[in-house]
Design a protein around this motif. Structure first.
Motif, mmCIF file in Angstrom:
data_model
loop_
_atom_site.group_PDB
_atom_site.id
_atom_site.type_symbol
_atom_site.label_atom_id
_atom_site.label_comp_id
_atom_site.label_asym_id
_atom_site.label_seq_id
_atom_site.Cartn_x
_atom_site.Cartn_y
_atom_site.Cartn_z
ATOM 1 N N ALA A 188 0.826 -1.209 0.000
ATOM 2 C CA ALA A 188 0.000 0.000 0.000
ATOM 3 C C ALA A 188 0.860 1.258 0.000
ATOM 4 C CB ALA A 188 -0.906 -0.004 1.227
ATOM 5 N N THR A 189 0.285 2.335 -0.498
ATOM 6 C CA THR A 189 0.973 3.620 -0.484
ATOM 7 C C THR A 189 0.981 4.176 0.939
ATOM 8 O OG1 THR A 189 -1.047 4.900 -0.855
ATOM 9 C CG2 THR A 189 0.137 4.094 -2.810
ATOM 10 N N ARG A 190 1.807 5.172 1.170
ATOM 11 C CA ARG A 190 1.854 5.807 2.482
ATOM 12 C C ARG A 190 0.502 6.433 2.811
ATOM 13 N NH1 ARG A 190 5.420 7.722 6.339
ATOM 14 N NH2 ARG A 190 4.676 9.568 7.466
ATOM 15 N N GLU A 191 -0.144 7.021 1.824
ATOM 16 C CA GLU A 191 -1.438 7.648 2.060
ATOM 17 C C GLU A 191 -2.474 6.617 2.511
ATOM 18 O OE1 GLU A 191 0.473 8.153 -0.617
ATOM 19 O OE2 GLU A 191 1.133 10.184 -0.033
ATOM 20 N N GLU A 192 -2.461 5.448 1.894
ATOM 21 C CA GLU A 192 -3.394 4.393 2.283
ATOM 22 C C GLU A 192 -3.096 3.895 3.696
ATOM 23 O OE1 GLU A 192 -4.374 2.348 -2.058
ATOM 24 O OE2 GLU A 192 -2.523 1.810 -0.988
ATOM 25 N N ARG A 193 -1.827 3.744 4.007
ATOM 26 C CA ARG A 193 -1.438 3.324 5.356
ATOM 27 C C ARG A 193 -1.892 4.350 6.396
ATOM 28 N NH1 ARG A 193 3.192 -0.236 5.525
ATOM 29 N NH2 ARG A 193 3.848 -0.857 3.428
ATOM 30 N N GLU A 194 -1.614 5.622 6.105
ATOM 31 C CA GLU A 194 -1.934 6.660 7.084
ATOM 32 C C GLU A 194 -3.435 6.763 7.316
ATOM 33 O OE1 GLU A 194 -0.832 11.255 8.258
ATOM 34 O OE2 GLU A 194 -0.039 10.383 6.401
ATOM 35 N N SER A 195 -4.227 6.640 6.260
ATOM 36 C CA SER A 195 -5.679 6.688 6.405
ATOM 37 C C SER A 195 -6.164 5.575 7.325
ATOM 38 C CB SER A 195 -6.341 6.566 5.029
ATOM 39 O OG SER A 195 -7.743 6.504 5.162
ATOM 40 N N TRP A 196 -5.604 4.371 7.136
ATOM 41 C CA TRP A 196 -5.994 3.218 7.965
ATOM 42 C C TRP A 196 -5.557 3.405 9.418
ATOM 43 C CZ3 TRP A 196 -8.801 -1.219 7.554
ATOM 44 C CH2 TRP A 196 -8.576 -2.199 8.524
#
Length: 249
Positions: A88-96
């Protein structure tokens, strides 16, 4: 190091995690560690497995909880939302991660006795500690605020005893450390006028004593009488102590 062997199941971690969140009791990869650090220490206390020192009490917390137990609280009710993959991208990780820990979006509901959570939290915490139920303690803390943790039982002007008193009585280093991290009053007195430090000294729990000393408690082993004004001698008590695929946690 041994921490990886204790808490890192190779079926759950395709990559070798090199960081940990102390208060969450979970191992994390280097990329997720940066996101956890941005949450603030009130939500996630990040430490390197390789670069930082690991006092015994921190090792005990991580070994007692681990990712499986932590996720059974923080990821119990994802409501169909798909956890990001190791790619996953960093943005996807951070959202989760923000949904998981900041918004507490996936924490299961807490069955409550009569009354509301704010009035009963201190009693629920005390029961969880007394029964040595670490999973329930984690769930309660995930639902709590600092004010709720320190709310006195309804109709009482003082605590019969707090969950921290009970943890020190049991010599339970893990529960003592967790309660302190989540903001419980380390100087509260029970109905006999005893602080958690007094109880920890009676039971001889060095781990509990060390934790309390690190979080603002006085030694309480020294005499409490005032030093005579004309005396030129004094003493001080020393309180010193001192990349492959990544898993989203």
């Amino acid at each position: 190091m041994g921490l990886r062997a204790v808490t890192c199941d190779p079926r759950l971690f395709p990559a070798d995690p090199t960081w940990a969140s102390l208060n969450l009791g979970a191992l994390i990869c280097i990329e997720c560690s940066g996101i956890h650090r941005n949450l603030g220490t009130h939500l996630s206390r990040v430490r390197s497995l390789d670069l930082d020192d690991w006092p015994g009490e921190l090792t005990q917390v991580l070994a007692a909880i681990g990712n499986h137990m932590a996720n059974s609280v923080w990821e119990s009710c994802t409501q169909g939302r798909i956890k990001p993959t190791p790619n996953a991208t960093r943005e996807e990780r951070e959202s989760w991660i923000r949904a998981k820990y900041e918004q507490r979006a996936f924490v299961p509901p807490l069955p409550l006795p009569s009354g509301n959570l704010e009035d009963s939290m201190s009693e629920l915490l005390l029961t969880a500690v007394t029964e040595r139920d670490l999973l329930r303690l984690l769930l309660l803390l995930a639902h709590s605020t600092k004010d709720q943790v320190n709310t006195q039982p309804a109709g009482s002007s003082s605590f019969p005893r707090t969950a921290l008193h009970a943890a020190c009585q049991l010599g339970d280093v893990v529960m003592t450390q967790l309660l302190v991290w989540y903001g419980i009053d380390v100087k509260a007195k029970d109905n006999q006028g005893q602080t958690p430090m007094m109880i920890a000294r009676k039971t001889g729990s060095k781990g509990c004593i060390d934790i309390l000393l690190q979080h603002g408690c006085s030694n309480e082993a020294s005499p409490t009488t005032a030093t005579p004004i004309l005396s030129r001698r004094s003493s001080t008590a020393s309180l010193g102590r001192s990349s492959s695929k990544k898993r989203v946690s």
